[in-house]
Enzyme design. Structure first.
Site, short mmCIF file in Angstrom:
data_model
loop_
_atom_site.label_atom_id
_atom_site.label_comp_id
_atom_site.label_asym_id
_atom_site.label_seq_id
_atom_site.Cartn_x
_atom_site.Cartn_y
_atom_site.Cartn_z
N LYS A 116 0.86 -1.19 0.00
CA LYS A 116 0.00 0.00 0.00
C LYS A 116 0.88 1.23 0.00
CE LYS A 116 -4.49 0.81 0.28
NZ LYS A 116 -5.51 -0.15 -0.15
N1 GLU Z 1 -7.14 0.21 -3.40
C1 GLU Z 1 -7.92 -0.92 -3.74
C2 GLU Z 1 -8.02 -1.88 -2.58
O1 GLU Z 1 -7.88 -1.49 -1.44
C3 GLU Z 1 -7.47 -1.57 -5.04
C4 GLU Z 1 -6.06 -2.10 -5.03
C5 GLU Z 1 -5.58 -2.57 -6.38
O2 GLU Z 1 -6.32 -2.58 -7.33
O3 GLU Z 1 -4.39 -2.92 -6.45
O4 GLU Z 1 -8.32 -3.03 -2.74
#
Ligand code: GLU
Length: 423
Positions: free
Chosen positions: A113
């Site tokens: 993240k």
């Molecule tokens: N931010 C989104 C999540 O928390 C998508 C993450 C992604 O597509 O890599 O799942």
């Protein structure tokens, strides 16, 4: 851009909540304690300083993070959020959730993240672009199509992803669309990616209602958060005949006993910037929204909003977690005692990363799939993951959150054990 109300839970408390649920899963699944100790620490943490020169010549400094938790099951994968309260603990907790989310859906990805502590609502588009490009430059050595693939998260969107792709591509001297997902469709983005998280929330909610014998047609639903996740969940659920009686955004909530017309509400929000003032709806507080007499409640904004006190007042039979970590540990216990069926975040909101996976495959092969194909494949994957969780729940006699964690932590632990520790 998705978003929500002010943060209720500190990053530290959020990380503790996530670690507690991993620890519990490790115990339930009889995974050796040293594997838990290993999974407790992210593989790599990068913190960067992002100086930005404003139009008047003044300089502001922002702090950016990229936490790469685990790559045992594949390259790191996870979004980047721009939010004022972003800190290392929060990003770490979210990176861990990504590892288990990808594992829950059997995607060949690990978890990561990113985040920048800033408030895009008070920044110009130009400033957001500069932050994005400088941040991308600072993390360009640790991301890549086979290393770590970012995506959108709270208050970032397809345009931000296009800047990431462009900055990375300029640095490499060639177009590298596969370095990031959630791009605009005309720049290698996946059809249906924008609606994918909300669509996944809709599918898992439908499955939960089916399991509990609640007819979705006419079911009353309240949704906290009307950003990317909440609005598309509302749209898809209302298309299936559910009655969206209340929704909220960062400014407040609106309610209609007869159900809100979601298409019109989306245009209203687009033109006025808020759901408030929607013709025919009554204004209520966010707290009232959580306490409504509904079949389904969907928190789709930010972490930690369903605390013990809020949970005690929840009247819904199903809580589908569109956001990451919207329920605190204590809140979860109260909901469980009240026999509320929780569709846990790493299952309910996994539609986004699953569509990201499809986008990545298409980019690597320079293909472009139609929306129907994407949504059909997405639905299949969500339904399969939901039934895996229900099977684990029955087999182990645990709640849904424990079940999804047992399933995904076991998959990650098996990979870690099989790969071994080198040297
Ligand atoms: N931010 C989104 C999540 O928390 C998508 C993450 C992604 O597509 O890599 O799942």
């Amino acid at each position: 851009m998705s978003g929500g109300d002010g943060q209720v839970l500190s990053g530290k408390a959020f990380l503790e909540t996530v670690l507690k649920s991993v620890k519990k899963a490790v115990e339930l699944a009889n995974i050796p304690q040293d594997i838990y100790e290993f999974l407790k620490i992210p593989k790599r943490i990068v913190i960067v300083s992002i100086p930005i020169k404003h139009k008047d010549g003044k300089i502001s400094n922002y702090i950016g993070y990229r936490v790469q938790h685990s790559d045992a099951l594949g390259p790191y994968k996870g979004g980047i959020r721009y939010y004022p309260t972003v800190d290392l603990d929060e990003v770490t907790a979210l990176a861990m959730l990504m590892t288990y989310k990808c594992a829950a859906l059997s995607l060949p990805f690990g978890g990561a993240k990113g985040g920048v502590a800033c408030n895009p609502k008070t920044l110009s588009l130009e400033e957001i672009e500069r932050i994005t490009r400088r941040y991308t430059h600072m993390i360009s050595d640790i991301i890549g199509p086979y290393v770590d693939i970012p995506a959108p998260d709270v208050y970032t969107d397809a345009r931000v992803m296009a800047w990431i792709m462009d900055t990375y591509s300029q640095l490499k001297g060639r177009q590298v669309p596969e370095v990031v997902t959630g791009k605009p469709v005309y720049l290698g983005g996946c059809e249906g990616r924008e609606e994918a998280t909300g669509f996944g929330v809709c599918i898992t909610t439908r499955e939960a209602c089916k399991l509990l014998g609640i007819p979705l047609k006419g079911a009353r639903i309240a949704i906290q958060g009307f950003g990317n996740v909440g609005s598309y969940a509302a749209l898809h659920l209302s298309n299936l005949g559910a009655k969206i009686v209340a929704v909220s955004d960062s400014k407040g909530a609106v309610y209609s006993k007869e159900g809100l017309n979601i298409e019109r509400l989306i245009s209203h929000k687009k033109s006025t910037g808020t759901v408030l003032g929607f013709p025919g709806a009554t204004q209520i507080s966010e707290r009232e929204l959580f306490e409504l007499n509904v079949e389904v409640l969907i928190p789709a904004a930010i972490e930690g909003v369903i605390t013990k006190e809020v949970a005690e007042k929840v009247r819904a039979k199903v809580v589908a977690e569109g956001a990451n970590g919207p329920t605190t540990t204590e809140g979860s216990l109260v909901l469980q005692e009240k026999e509320v069926f929780i569709v846990p975040d790493i299952l309910a909101n996994a539609g986004g990363v699953t569509a990201s996976y499809f986008e990545w495959i298409q980019n690597l092969q320079r293909e472009h799939w139609p929306r129907d194909t994407v949504l059909k494949m997405l639905e299949e994957k969500m339904v399969k993951a939901f039934s895996d969780v229900v099977d684990t729940m029955k087999k182990m006699e645990v709640g849904t959150r424990d079940a999804v964690m047992v399933l995904s932590v076991s998959r990650v632990a098996l990979a870690v054990q099989t790969l071994g520790i080198w040297p």
